[in-house]
Write a protein that holds these residues in place. Sequence first.
Motif, PDB file in Angstrom:
ATOM      1  N   THR A  62      -7.149  41.480 -27.348  1.00 50.35           N
ATOM      2  CA  THR A  62      -8.066  40.588 -26.640  1.00 50.35           C
ATOM      3  C   THR A  62      -8.671  41.272 -25.425  1.00 50.35           C
ATOM      4  O   THR A  62      -9.889  41.241 -25.210  1.00 50.35           O
ATOM      5  CB  THR A  62      -7.334  39.298 -26.206  1.00 50.35           C
ATOM      6  N   LEU A  63      -7.838  41.923 -24.605  1.00 51.03           N
ATOM      7  CA  LEU A  63      -8.332  42.603 -23.411  1.00 51.03           C
ATOM      8  C   LEU A  63      -9.176  43.823 -23.777  1.00 51.03           C
ATOM      9  O   LEU A  63     -10.169  44.123 -23.100  1.00 51.03           O
ATOM     10  CB  LEU A  63      -7.161  43.014 -22.510  1.00 51.03           C
ATOM     11  N   THR A  64      -8.795  44.524 -24.829  1.00 50.92           N
ATOM     12  CA  THR A  64      -9.597  45.677 -25.246  1.00 50.92           C
ATOM     13  C   THR A  64     -10.994  45.243 -25.659  1.00 50.92           C
ATOM     14  O   THR A  64     -12.002  45.850 -25.260  1.00 50.92           O
ATOM     15  CB  THR A  64      -8.913  46.408 -26.414  1.00 50.92           C
ATOM     16  N   GLN A  65     -11.080  44.189 -26.447  1.00 47.23           N
ATOM     17  CA  GLN A  65     -12.387  43.722 -26.907  1.00 47.23           C
ATOM     18  C   GLN A  65     -13.173  43.056 -25.786  1.00 47.23           C
ATOM     19  O   GLN A  65     -14.402  43.150 -25.744  1.00 47.23           O
ATOM     20  CB  GLN A  65     -12.192  42.788 -28.098  1.00 47.23           C
ATOM     21  N   ALA A  66     -12.473  42.407 -24.852  1.00 48.75           N
ATOM     22  CA  ALA A  66     -13.156  41.856 -23.687  1.00 48.75           C
ATOM     23  C   ALA A  66     -13.741  42.982 -22.842  1.00 48.75           C
ATOM     24  O   ALA A  66     -14.868  42.877 -22.325  1.00 48.75           O
ATOM     25  CB  ALA A  66     -12.185  41.009 -22.858  1.00 48.75           C
ATOM     26  N   GLY A  67     -12.994  44.076 -22.687  1.00 48.88           N
ATOM     27  CA  GLY A  67     -13.522  45.238 -21.977  1.00 48.88           C
ATOM     28  C   GLY A  67     -14.736  45.815 -22.664  1.00 48.88           C
ATOM     29  O   GLY A  67     -15.713  46.227 -22.017  1.00 48.88           O
ATOM     30  N   MET A  94     -15.346  38.749 -30.834  1.00 46.72           N
ATOM     31  CA  MET A  94     -14.152  39.520 -31.203  1.00 46.72           C
ATOM     32  C   MET A  94     -12.964  39.136 -30.321  1.00 46.72           C
ATOM     33  O   MET A  94     -11.846  38.901 -30.810  1.00 46.72           O
ATOM     34  CB  MET A  94     -14.432  41.015 -31.066  1.00 46.72           C
ATOM     35  N   ALA A  95     -13.198  39.081 -29.006  1.00 52.73           N
ATOM     36  CA  ALA A  95     -12.108  38.735 -28.085  1.00 52.73           C
ATOM     37  C   ALA A  95     -11.628  37.308 -28.315  1.00 52.73           C
ATOM     38  O   ALA A  95     -10.423  37.029 -28.319  1.00 52.73           O
ATOM     39  CB  ALA A  95     -12.579  38.909 -26.640  1.00 52.73           C
ATOM     40  N   ALA A  96     -12.583  36.392 -28.531  1.00 53.59           N
ATOM     41  CA  ALA A  96     -12.200  35.006 -28.800  1.00 53.59           C
ATOM     42  C   ALA A  96     -11.427  34.898 -30.103  1.00 53.59           C
ATOM     43  O   ALA A  96     -10.452  34.128 -30.202  1.00 53.59           O
ATOM     44  CB  ALA A  96     -13.451  34.128 -28.852  1.00 53.59           C
ATOM     45  N   GLY A  97     -11.830  35.659 -31.111  1.00 53.69           N
ATOM     46  CA  GLY A  97     -11.117  35.638 -32.381  1.00 53.69           C
ATOM     47  C   GLY A  97      -9.692  36.122 -32.249  1.00 53.69           C
ATOM     48  O   GLY A  97      -8.763  35.550 -32.853  1.00 53.69           O
ATOM     49  N   SER A  98      -9.478  37.181 -31.460  1.00 51.11           N
ATOM     50  CA  SER A  98      -8.111  37.679 -31.242  1.00 51.11           C
ATOM     51  C   SER A  98      -7.253  36.635 -30.535  1.00 51.11           C
ATOM     52  O   SER A  98      -6.112  36.376 -30.928  1.00 51.11           O
ATOM     53  CB  SER A  98      -8.159  38.970 -30.419  1.00 51.11           C
TER      54      SER A  98
END
Length: 479
Positions: free
Chosen positions: A131-136, A431-435
């Motif tokens: 989640t944090l990786t995709q948010a970044g 992507m982040a929301a999906g994770s």
Amino acid sequence: MTVAWVVSNSLAAADREPLSTMRTKVCIRSTLSIRSVRFILFLPIRFAYSSFTTGPATASRHLQQKCPHTIFEDMIMNRQASPFDVPRWIIFILAMGAGFSVAAIYYAQPLLPLMGRDLHLTVNGMGLVPTLTQAGYALGILFLLPLGDRYDRRMLILVKCAALALFLLACSLTSHLNTLLAVSLLLGMAATMAQDIVPAAAILAPEGKQGKTVGTVMTGLLLGILLSRTVSGFVGAAFGWRVMYQLAAASIAFIGVVMWAVLPRFATHSNLSYPALMRSVAQLWGRYPALRRAALAQGFLSVAFSAFWSTLAVMLLDRFHLGSAVAGTFGIAGAAGALAAPLAGGLADRVGAAKVTQLGAALVTLSFALMFALPLLSTQLQLVVIAIAAVGFDLGLQSSLVAHQNLVYSLEPQARGRLNALLFTVVFIGMAAGSALGSKIYTLAGWPGVVALATVSGIIALAIRLTSGTRRAAVANVG
């Protein structure tokens, strides 16, 4: 090297049509201090690429060029005719760079159970890493990608490449969740070099071939996304998750040297200050309804995609008692979908990007809906159906993504960096929301809940694309 091997073979198979004359201004310049290094790097790369191409005329034309160590310097947007051809190996290198860089944000997904045991994490804690990786990645796209319209993309790519290698190495050395999450956020931001590469391919593409050229580079990027899971699953199972991150750092350092040696320099297209550049991003979002529809539809497809891949490894361990290596092999099934990227780009050139996005969203929805039948099947058939669904929804998602990029890049060529930033900001918010949602829903409702989330997301994306088609038809009838 597995990712590099598969990418190179796939790109050669997908890119058999020679590029026509690029409308670029070429200025050849070399210096004695770097010629020998560039020659050493350039010749093997070019030989390897030529060996994968089928046309002997293509190989001979490449090998007959005067200086294999020279580079193309100024790529201008006015597309004046030039006697020089931009050879296909440059597109090949762009695809390789995109694949290596974007893979960095997906290595963690099959490794989550290993990370959880090593760092004593809960399921929610493990879900925070992707989640944090995709948010970044989303933050980097929004705040860093517009710089591609203001500064030379080659410089931006190389700076991000160095940062990404350092953050991957730092990830392998962490021992606490908070540190891992902070580094994962920064890693995601640096990995946006992949999205600096994609607009570069659109700039190099001749008129009428932009969909195919972007699709070819997207093949490398998408294979990087999908095969990263396969590689990390096997390496993690054999040597541990920390070794995987160390190997990833080495691969990024390698591709950085290659990109330094062969990438062209791109002209800048804006003199705006950074605050003005960011204001223009907001203006572009308000100016183009087609951009908003494309971003939202692809964002919902990304929710489905990320929810599946972020929980697959945990589900396989819980339900089938299968480890990270097996979870990674599902990336091979998904990689079959990535091979459709050049075909989808070519189809978008012929029949229109909107139709391709509708077909892609429909395929994603049907593929996820297929998994509602899992409780009725034997264990072996359940695994087969999951693999088939992975092929189907990856094929639909990648086709839709390439078509959406083709659509968005045509809106305002001088602002491709900012348009790309807006599209992929929404994509990686999805992507982040999906994770995050996938981990939560898996904890509450198990795998059927994840399948339901993915299916509903696909239905919403399809509705957006069908509505946009109806709206355009109504406008045409009024006209």
